[in-house]
Design a protein around this motif. Structure first.
Motif: not given
Length: 243
Positions: A14-24
């Motif tokens: 149900h979910e696609l999780k994206f773990r930061g940091p999001f500078s890359d």
């Protein structure tokens, strides 16, 4: 008519999780499994196509096999107060036995033949002591994906790239040329200094010669003056004696 139930098994569901940091670039994986005895065509779609890179984004999953889909989130300025509205949809259909062109199959597919599953995107910021590890893992996943894509390039493209040995040779040649240019500059500088020294010496010698000549001329003029005075004196004395 209601659409048939999805035959593919999604992980996560149900979910696609994206773990930061999001500078890359941040990468997460979606596993698609085909438990049926038939091949299944699939497509991965998103509501924000400019923000994500999906590899592969379509294809065929053979019966009883699975495939990993890499979803790469592009760098952006993360706002913790803003909730993500991005969504993904995995669309699938049973592959026809005589399929030759997958694009035509999708165009000719009937709505009742299509199956889909939806996933929402979740952005998470790690705690401070996990940021470095997550950045390194994201870079490793992105670089490994790029390497796998480069291995699929045609031989011509692969042969056009330089290996480490060729790069090292080029760097050594550049270094040698730089040293040679430095040596030539030093030689040119030394030649200019030698020319200046010769010019100074010639100027000194010419000035010395001119001064000697002037002294000689002064000596001759003084002697002539003394002789004239002597002749005048002798002439006066002789004149007086005659008279």
């Amino acid at each position: 008519m209601a659409r048939p139930e999805q035959v593919l098994l999604l992980e996560p569901q149900h979910e696609l999780k994206f773990r930061g940091p999001f500078s890359d670039v941040v990468t997460t994986n979606l596993k698609l499994s085909n438990p049926t005895d038939r091949n299944v065509c699939f497509k991965v779609k998103t509501t924000a196509p400019r923000r994500y890179c999906v590899r592969p984004n379509s294809g065929i999953i053979d019966a009883g096999t699975s495939i990993n889909v890499s979803v790469m989130l592009q760098p952006f300025d993360y706002d913790p107060n803003e909730k993500s509205k991005h969504k993904f949809m995995v669309q699938s259909m049973l592959a026809p036995p005589d399929m030759t062109d997958m694009e035509c199959v999708w165009k000719e597919a009937k709505p009742e033949e299509l199956m889909d599953s939806k996933l929402r995107c979740v952005f998470e910021m790690p705690v401070e002591n996990e940021k470095t590890h997550d950045m390194e893992s994201n870079k490793m996943m992105s670089s490994s994906l790029l390497k796998s894509e480069s291995s699929a390039l045609p031989p011509k493209s692969m042969s056009s790239t330089l290996d480490d040995g060729e790069v090292k040779k080029i760097m050594e040649e550049c270094k040698r040329l730089q040293m040679e240019a430095q040596r030539l500059r030093e030689e040119n500088k030394q030649i200019r200094e030698d020319d200046g020294l010769r010019m100074r010496k010639s100027n000194v010698m010419s000035s010395q010669h001119s001064s000697v000549g002037m002294k000689k001329e002064e000596g001759l003029s003084a002697r002539m003056l003394i002789l004239i005075v002597l002749f005048f004196v002798v002439g006066v004395i002789v004149g007086k004696l005659v008279l």
